[in-house]
Design a protein around this motif. Structure first.
Motif, short mmCIF file in Angstrom:
data_model
loop_
_atom_site.label_atom_id
_atom_site.label_comp_id
_atom_site.label_asym_id
_atom_site.label_seq_id
_atom_site.Cartn_x
_atom_site.Cartn_y
_atom_site.Cartn_z
N VAL A 229 45.43 43.52 56.24
CA VAL A 229 45.58 44.95 56.54
C VAL A 229 45.01 45.28 57.93
O VAL A 229 45.56 46.11 58.64
N ASN A 230 43.92 44.62 58.32
CA ASN A 230 43.37 44.84 59.66
C ASN A 230 44.33 44.37 60.74
O ASN A 230 44.53 45.05 61.75
N ARG B 194 24.53 42.88 61.08
CA ARG B 194 25.13 42.48 59.81
C ARG B 194 25.43 40.99 59.79
O ARG B 194 25.20 40.30 58.81
N ILE B 195 25.96 40.48 60.89
CA ILE B 195 26.24 39.05 60.99
C ILE B 195 24.95 38.25 60.87
O ILE B 195 24.88 37.28 60.11
N ARG B 196 23.92 38.66 61.59
CA ARG B 196 22.63 37.95 61.52
C ARG B 196 22.08 37.96 60.10
O ARG B 196 21.55 36.96 59.62
N ALA B 197 22.18 39.11 59.41
CA ALA B 197 21.62 39.24 58.07
C ALA B 197 22.29 38.30 57.07
O ALA B 197 21.63 37.82 56.15
N GLY B 198 23.56 38.02 57.26
CA GLY B 198 24.27 37.18 56.30
C GLY B 198 24.48 35.74 56.72
O GLY B 198 25.07 34.96 55.98
N ALA B 199 24.02 35.36 57.90
CA ALA B 199 24.33 34.06 58.47
C ALA B 199 23.50 32.91 57.93
O ALA B 199 23.82 31.75 58.17
N ALA C 265 43.27 51.42 66.22
CA ALA C 265 41.92 50.88 66.35
C ALA C 265 41.28 50.81 64.96
O ALA C 265 41.47 51.69 64.13
N LEU C 266 40.50 49.76 64.73
CA LEU C 266 39.81 49.61 63.46
C LEU C 266 38.59 50.53 63.40
O LEU C 266 37.94 50.78 64.42
N THR C 267 38.28 50.99 62.22
CA THR C 267 37.07 51.77 61.98
C THR C 267 35.96 50.82 61.53
O THR C 267 36.22 49.66 61.20
N ASP C 268 34.74 51.33 61.47
CA ASP C 268 33.66 50.52 60.94
C ASP C 268 33.97 50.06 59.52
O ASP C 268 33.73 48.91 59.17
N ALA C 269 34.51 50.94 58.70
CA ALA C 269 34.85 50.58 57.32
C ALA C 269 35.86 49.44 57.28
O ALA C 269 35.78 48.57 56.40
N ASP C 270 36.79 49.42 58.23
CA ASP C 270 37.77 48.32 58.30
C ASP C 270 37.09 47.01 58.67
O ASP C 270 37.50 45.94 58.22
N ARG C 271 36.07 47.09 59.51
CA ARG C 271 35.44 45.88 60.05
C ARG C 271 34.45 45.22 59.09
O ARG C 271 34.22 44.01 59.18
N TRP C 272 33.83 45.97 58.18
CA TRP C 272 32.77 45.38 57.35
C TRP C 272 33.21 44.15 56.57
O TRP C 272 32.49 43.14 56.59
N PRO C 273 34.36 44.14 55.89
CA PRO C 273 34.76 42.92 55.17
C PRO C 273 34.96 41.73 56.10
O PRO C 273 34.62 40.59 55.75
N TRP C 274 35.49 42.00 57.28
CA TRP C 274 35.68 40.94 58.27
C TRP C 274 34.34 40.38 58.73
O TRP C 274 34.15 39.17 58.80
N LEU C 275 33.40 41.25 59.03
CA LEU C 275 32.08 40.81 59.48
C LEU C 275 31.37 40.02 58.39
O LEU C 275 30.63 39.07 58.68
#
Length: 166
Positions: A40-41, A87-92, A50-60
């Protein structure tokens, strides 16, 4: 230390090219973050939205999961805002180094106009620059000027990685 590197920047800055060359130089895999976008993105971007933050969270989340699961690894990901990098750092699953490929809008627009087959239209470049928050001095990051040949960009990154490891 297990290497987790994110090559970041606006669309068209050279993340895929630099990531692949850096992968070869370091002998660790490269994963293109474009492949991690939900369908969908991709459809939204292809349509010029343009993507919104909500669109980007699953990707991140997917980017962070790959960094945790595949390390050592290099991932290409725009990571335009500080909250995205956090967010990337927190889950990496460990430290992440961001390599910010920085360049002028004019240089990047010319690159985007010259490429073919990519889903991201040049019409979204302004929204990318509007969203971009370059890494701060308190973030583990290297900024590289893209207005130089690819081999010089990679050499600069390698030199700066070596300086960091001392």
């Amino acid at each position: 230390m297990t290497q987790r590197i994110v090559v970041m920047g606006v669309s068209g800055c050279g993340k895929s090219s630099v990531g692949a060359a850096l992968s070869q130089a370091l002998g660790i895999p490269y994963r293109d973050g474009d492949d991690l976008h939900p369908a969908v993105n991709v459809a939204r971007m292809r349509a010029g939205e343009a993507l919104t933050d909500a669109d980007r969270w699953p990707w991140l989340e997917r980017v962070a999961q790959d960094l945790a699961r595949l390390a050592p690894v290099i991932v290409g990901c725009s990571a335009l805002r500080r909250v995205y990098r956090d967010r990337i750092r927190a889950g990496a699953g460990g430290p992440v180094l961001f390599v910010h490929l920085a360049g002028s809008r004019e240089v990047i627009a010319a690159r985007m106009a010259a490429r073919s087959g990519h889903f991201m239209p040049a019409s979204l470049l302004d929204s990318q620059f509007a969203t971009l928050e370059p890494p701060g001095p308190d973030e583990a990051a290297i900024t590289v000027d893209i207005n130089q040949p690819l081999d010089r960009q990679v050499a600069e990154i390698l030199r700066r990685l070596e300086l960091r490891d001392r």
